[in-house]
Design a protein around this motif. Structure first.
Motif, mmCIF file in Angstrom:
data_model
loop_
_atom_site.group_PDB
_atom_site.id
_atom_site.type_symbol
_atom_site.label_atom_id
_atom_site.label_comp_id
_atom_site.label_asym_id
_atom_site.label_seq_id
_atom_site.Cartn_x
_atom_site.Cartn_y
_atom_site.Cartn_z
ATOM 1 N N SER A 94 0.843 -1.196 0.000
ATOM 2 C CA SER A 94 0.000 0.000 0.000
ATOM 3 C C SER A 94 0.874 1.241 0.000
ATOM 4 O O SER A 94 2.001 1.230 0.490
ATOM 5 C CB SER A 94 -0.916 0.013 1.221
ATOM 6 O OG SER A 94 -1.738 -1.134 1.247
ATOM 7 N N SER A 116 -5.078 4.283 2.929
ATOM 8 C CA SER A 116 -5.662 3.336 1.980
ATOM 9 C C SER A 116 -5.889 1.979 2.635
ATOM 10 O O SER A 116 -6.888 1.304 2.369
ATOM 11 C CB SER A 116 -4.760 3.193 0.751
ATOM 12 O OG SER A 116 -3.473 2.719 1.115
ATOM 13 N N TRP A 171 -9.696 0.195 3.330
ATOM 14 C CA TRP A 171 -10.020 -1.192 2.994
ATOM 15 C C TRP A 171 -10.433 -1.976 4.242
ATOM 16 O O TRP A 171 -11.391 -2.765 4.197
ATOM 17 C CB TRP A 171 -8.824 -1.863 2.330
ATOM 18 C CG TRP A 171 -8.959 -3.355 2.275
ATOM 19 C CD1 TRP A 171 -8.270 -4.277 3.004
ATOM 20 C CD2 TRP A 171 -9.868 -4.099 1.461
ATOM 21 N NE1 TRP A 171 -8.684 -5.544 2.696
ATOM 22 C CE2 TRP A 171 -9.671 -5.462 1.745
ATOM 23 C CE3 TRP A 171 -10.842 -3.741 0.521
ATOM 24 C CZ2 TRP A 171 -10.396 -6.472 1.137
ATOM 25 C CZ3 TRP A 171 -11.572 -4.743 -0.092
ATOM 26 C CH2 TRP A 171 -11.342 -6.087 0.205
ATOM 27 N N ARG A 215 -13.887 -1.131 5.091
ATOM 28 C CA ARG A 215 -14.789 -1.781 4.133
ATOM 29 C C ARG A 215 -15.062 -3.224 4.543
ATOM 30 O O ARG A 215 -16.188 -3.712 4.433
ATOM 31 C CB ARG A 215 -14.182 -1.756 2.733
ATOM 32 C CG ARG A 215 -14.491 -0.535 1.891
ATOM 33 C CD ARG A 215 -14.177 -0.821 0.442
ATOM 34 N NE ARG A 215 -14.942 -1.966 -0.048
ATOM 35 C CZ ARG A 215 -14.628 -2.669 -1.132
ATOM 36 N NH1 ARG A 215 -13.551 -2.352 -1.826
ATOM 37 N NH2 ARG A 215 -15.376 -3.672 -1.509
ATOM 38 N N CYS A 216 -14.032 -3.907 5.014
ATOM 39 C CA CYS A 216 -14.197 -5.299 5.415
ATOM 40 C C CYS A 216 -15.162 -5.440 6.583
ATOM 41 O O CYS A 216 -15.762 -6.508 6.770
ATOM 42 C CB CYS A 216 -12.842 -5.904 5.793
ATOM 43 S SG CYS A 216 -11.710 -6.148 4.390
ATOM 44 N N TRP A 263 -8.496 -7.714 10.738
ATOM 45 C CA TRP A 263 -8.187 -6.300 10.556
ATOM 46 C C TRP A 263 -8.493 -5.513 11.834
ATOM 47 O O TRP A 263 -7.808 -4.542 12.165
ATOM 48 C CB TRP A 263 -8.964 -5.719 9.383
ATOM 49 C CG TRP A 263 -8.346 -5.959 8.050
ATOM 50 C CD1 TRP A 263 -8.856 -6.672 7.006
ATOM 51 C CD2 TRP A 263 -7.081 -5.462 7.594
ATOM 52 N NE1 TRP A 263 -7.991 -6.668 5.942
ATOM 53 C CE2 TRP A 263 -6.896 -5.926 6.270
ATOM 54 C CE3 TRP A 263 -6.078 -4.686 8.174
ATOM 55 C CZ2 TRP A 263 -5.757 -5.635 5.533
ATOM 56 C CZ3 TRP A 263 -4.934 -4.384 7.423
ATOM 57 C CH2 TRP A 263 -4.794 -4.862 6.118
ATOM 58 N N ASP A 287 -16.549 3.782 -2.717
ATOM 59 C CA ASP A 287 -15.385 3.271 -1.991
ATOM 60 C C ASP A 287 -15.007 1.865 -2.424
ATOM 61 O O ASP A 287 -13.886 1.420 -2.211
ATOM 62 C CB ASP A 287 -15.657 3.272 -0.488
ATOM 63 C CG ASP A 287 -15.652 4.678 0.086
ATOM 64 O OD1 ASP A 287 -15.146 5.583 -0.600
ATOM 65 O OD2 ASP A 287 -16.146 4.869 1.211
ATOM 66 N N ASN A 288 -15.946 1.139 -3.034
ATOM 67 C CA ASN A 288 -15.638 -0.216 -3.482
ATOM 68 C C ASN A 288 -14.587 -0.221 -4.577
ATOM 69 O O ASN A 288 -13.858 -1.203 -4.751
ATOM 70 C CB ASN A 288 -16.902 -0.905 -3.986
ATOM 71 C CG ASN A 288 -17.842 -1.251 -2.855
ATOM 72 O OD1 ASN A 288 -17.508 -1.073 -1.696
ATOM 73 N ND2 ASN A 288 -19.017 -1.726 -3.191
ATOM 74 N N TYR A 319 -10.992 1.887 -2.472
ATOM 75 C CA TYR A 319 -10.242 1.118 -1.487
ATOM 76 C C TYR A 319 -10.283 -0.350 -1.890
ATOM 77 O O TYR A 319 -11.297 -1.024 -1.726
ATOM 78 C CB TYR A 319 -10.839 1.305 -0.088
ATOM 79 C CG TYR A 319 -10.719 2.716 0.420
ATOM 80 C CD1 TYR A 319 -9.476 3.300 0.631
ATOM 81 C CD2 TYR A 319 -11.859 3.472 0.684
ATOM 82 C CE1 TYR A 319 -9.366 4.595 1.093
ATOM 83 C CE2 TYR A 319 -11.755 4.772 1.157
ATOM 84 C CZ TYR A 319 -10.508 5.332 1.358
ATOM 85 O OH TYR A 319 -10.398 6.612 1.812
ATOM 86 N N LYS A 320 -9.167 -0.825 -2.398
ATOM 87 C CA LYS A 320 -9.085 -2.197 -2.883
ATOM 88 C C LYS A 320 -8.319 -3.057 -1.891
ATOM 89 O O LYS A 320 -7.624 -2.557 -1.011
ATOM 90 C CB LYS A 320 -8.402 -2.223 -4.256
ATOM 91 C CG LYS A 320 -9.155 -1.423 -5.312
ATOM 92 C CD LYS A 320 -8.452 -1.477 -6.658
ATOM 93 C CE LYS A 320 -9.222 -0.668 -7.710
ATOM 94 N NZ LYS A 320 -8.548 -0.708 -9.027
ATOM 95 N N GLU A 321 -8.461 -4.365 -2.054
ATOM 96 C CA GLU A 321 -7.831 -5.290 -1.121
ATOM 97 C C GLU A 321 -6.323 -5.080 -1.094
ATOM 98 O O GLU A 321 -5.680 -4.807 -2.115
ATOM 99 C CB GLU A 321 -8.177 -6.717 -1.474
ATOM 100 C CG GLU A 321 -7.765 -7.165 -2.853
ATOM 101 C CD GLU A 321 -8.227 -8.580 -3.153
ATOM 102 O OE1 GLU A 321 -7.642 -9.187 -4.065
ATOM 103 O OE2 GLU A 321 -9.151 -9.070 -2.477
ATOM 104 N N THR A 361 -9.636 -11.909 0.002
ATOM 105 C CA THR A 361 -10.952 -12.265 0.521
ATOM 106 C C THR A 361 -11.349 -13.706 0.235
ATOM 107 O O THR A 361 -12.453 -14.121 0.584
ATOM 108 C CB THR A 361 -12.012 -11.341 -0.089
ATOM 109 O OG1 THR A 361 -11.966 -11.434 -1.517
ATOM 110 C CG2 THR A 361 -11.768 -9.898 0.326
#
Length: 643
Positions: free
Chosen positions: A207, A212, A216, A219-220, A231, A318-319, A322-324, A330
């Protein structure tokens, strides 16, 4: 007690220049310190001295880490901390590893191969032991002496050969370092030749910045609960590290400043001397903020966006932003330990080079080969698409390029965000980070966050009030006890949010109670005349429900401080406001006999509950005001009366 007394007994005040320190409040010693509960009674944490581990032990640990013998390496490092109590008596420093080794352990605590995608229990043990060692190191040695600033720095795209240790690790006491090491000055001797410290798998290389990763992770909390479990633990440690690093440097800066004043070394008159906080400007938090400026991103907007990162449906911007963090993060391993039927056993024929499944990679839990994707399984999630590839280019959005301007103002139709356990767990972490950012805005020059303190609160409260009602209620209700945010910050947020809902016809707080307004506090007169008797400025049920929730929180804060007395005008103001909000939502009700939406039904339910709570507030004030001195209730019984 005077009806117009400001809310000072619950740390509800702050200086006119800031909403962070409350320097003029009676509890200054408690409010100027950002720290964990471990040191709430001591402004300056007591950490052990430190020095780098001997060369022989360092090389031994490095070999163990390169050979992926993590548990023996962690056990060796942990043994150097176990006798820290004896070292306190002899004043000997504690031996700590170089930043490269600390950084590798930081990756092991969160990498999918050792958490959600661990093929065996040993991998889970490695992640748990790594996290336990880092937390022990943080509590005993401290973030400055352990040089977490160098270890936890993000270096996306840099090769592992640039890892290095500090030139000098021998600090005399907490806060006497030069700021935690120079980024980029690592020596080749500390380089760990391992895939876990390279660009492919290290969290510090995957990252570009902390924010960032934060976006993510948040988001999780709503879309990938199997990842959020890990996380959450990682973020809890990192935020504690940021808090203690900030607190240690702040205490040392203030101590050095007091010493300069007492020695007469300050430039100019003593009354005009101000602390410049040089160590605070080298904190880990400021380093993470500077990473945004390095990439030419809009600093304040990126910070606020990460703090409010949610993901509830496929259309959420945000999908795509903010990426994995890790490759195929996942997805989960299939259970390879299940016994196969004899008919399903792979064929073994050595003459034809058929080895069945004996040569499968059982030990390596990670593969970067897309052709091997069938060895993983993706958890079913109806609200998000994972791991799909499309040939078409993604649709361009205002968030498609890092650093591009975007609007964080309230949206016209916020999505009905689902309240999940993960979302509720994430809110205290978001508020703890806001507390740190608030301190950064106050103590340091405006160019650090590219804003003033008031701008930060404006943007944060604007984003907060735009949240769907269930999430908005969570943000208010989870901090009634003041354990996450100091009460003076909580009160300031309530003031900002309440004034954003109040119609223009309402009296201004500065006209009703100038003294309380100057300290950005809440007084009984202000609550009675400026807020309670009014509805929200809009006719929507949701806005009026949110406004009622804010008023409810303000009222109970005032009650808990003991700064409110009963009189008929208070009851009138509460009943008047309830009536006005009912009238307001009727104007915006659906016409033509159309049925109410689910959001409207929820808003009406919240309004009813909040109205009942406000009436209970009046009853509680009346009961405590007319009690005889001999029958006065203790503090605990007063708090029980609040909802």
């Amino acid at each position: 007690m005077a009806a117009s007394s400001p809310l000072t007994d619950i740390d509800g005040t702050s200086t006119p220049a800031s909403f962070h320190t409350a320097a003029n409040s009676p509890n200054t010693a408690d409010t100027t310190n950002i720290t964990s509960p471990d040191h709430e009674d001591d402004r300056k944490p007591k950490y052990y001295k430190s020095e780098e581990i001997p060369h022989v032990l360092k090389q031994s640990c490095q070999i163990h880490l390169e050979e992926q013998m993590y548990l023996p390496a962690i056990e060796l490092l942990g043994s150097l901390l176990s006798d820290a109590g004896e070292r306190q008596q002899t004043d000997k420093p504690v031996r700590v590893p170089p930043p490269a080794q600390i950084a590798l352990l930081g990756t092991l605590t969160i990498h999918p191969a050792y958490t959600s995608r661990a093929p065996e229990q040993a991998n889970l043990d490695i992640a748990a032991e790594s996290r336990e060692y880092l937390r022990t190191l943080l509590n005993k040695v401290g973030p400055v002496n352990a040089d977490f600033r160098s270890a936890f720095s993000f270096r996306q795209g840099q090769n592992s050969g640039r890892w290095a240790r500090r030139g000098s690790r021998e600090f005399n006491s907490a806060g006497e370092s030069d700021g935690g090491g120079d980024i980029g000055s690592f020596s080749e001797a500390d380089n760990i030749e391992s895939k876990w410290s390279g660009n492919d798998h290290s969290i510090w290389r995957r990252s570009s910045d902390f924010w960032s990763v934060l976006g993510w992770a948040f988001r999780c909390s709503t879309t990938h609960p199997h990842r959020w479990v890990h996380w959450k633990a990682w973020l809890d440690f990192m935020i504690e590290c940021l808090e203690k690093d900030w607190d240690e440097r702040l205490a040392q800066d203030e101590a050095n400043f007091r010493t300069e004043l007492s020695n007469g070394n300050s430039s100019g008159p003593e009354s005009e001397a101000t602390c410049q906080y040089p160590l605070l400007q080298q904190s880990l938090l400021v380093q993470y903020v500077n990473d945004l400026r390095r990439d030419r991103k809009r600093v304040l907007h990126e910070v606020i966006r990460a703090l409010f990162a949610f993901a509830d449906d496929e259309n959420t911007a945000d999908n795509t932003y903010y990426k994995e963090v890790f490759n195929k993060e996942t997805v989960l391993h299939k259970d390879k330990n299940k016994k196969r039927k004899h008919s399903q056993m792979a064929a073994v024929d050595l003459e034809k080079d058929q080895f069945g499944d004996y040569l499968e990679d059982w030990d390596d839990p990670v593969t970067d080969d897309d052709e091997k994707a069938d060895t993983f399984t993706t958890p079913h999630l109806s609200s998000v698409r994972i791991g799909r590839r499309t040939k078409a280019r993604p649709k361009s959005t205002p968030f498609s390029r890092p650093g591009k301007a975007f609007d964080v103002s309230p949206t016209t139709s916020p999505s009905p965000l689902r309240v999940t356990d993960g979302l509720a767990d994430s809110i205290p972490l978001r508020l703890r980070l806001f507390r740190l950012v608030s301190g950064c805005a106050f103590y340091l020059p405006p160019d650090i966050l590219s804003c003033k303190t008031q701008d930060l609160y404006d943007l944060f409260t604007s984003r907060l009030k735009s949240l769907p009602l269930p999430c908005f209620e969570l943000f208010l209700s989870l901090d009634h006890d003041g354990k996450v945010l100091p009460r003076f910050i909580y009160v300031s947020l309530l003031r900002y949010v309440a004034q954003s809902f109040t119609p223009r016809s309402a009296p201004k707080p500065e006209d009703v109670d100038p003294e309380a307004d100057a300290e950005h506090a809440i007084s009984q007169a202000m609550l009675r005349e400026c807020f309670l008797p009014f509805s929200a400025k809009t006719v929507t049920v949701e806005d009026n429900a949110k406004f009622s929730l804010v008023l409810e929180s303000m009222a109970w804060c005032l009650f808990q401080s003991g700064s409110v007395d009963y009189f008929e005008g208070l009851k009138w103001a509460v009943e008047k406001g309830i009536e006005e909000r009912e009238k307001k939502i009727k104007k915006g009700s659906a016409k033509g006999g159309a049925a109410m939406t689910a959001a409207e039904k929820m808003g009406r339910q919240v309004l009813e509950r909040s109205a009942a709570s406000l009436r209970a507030f009046v009853d509680a004030v009346e009961a405590t005001s007319f009690m005889e001195d001999g029958d006065a209730m203790d503090e605990d019984s007063i708090l029980v009366s609040s909802p």
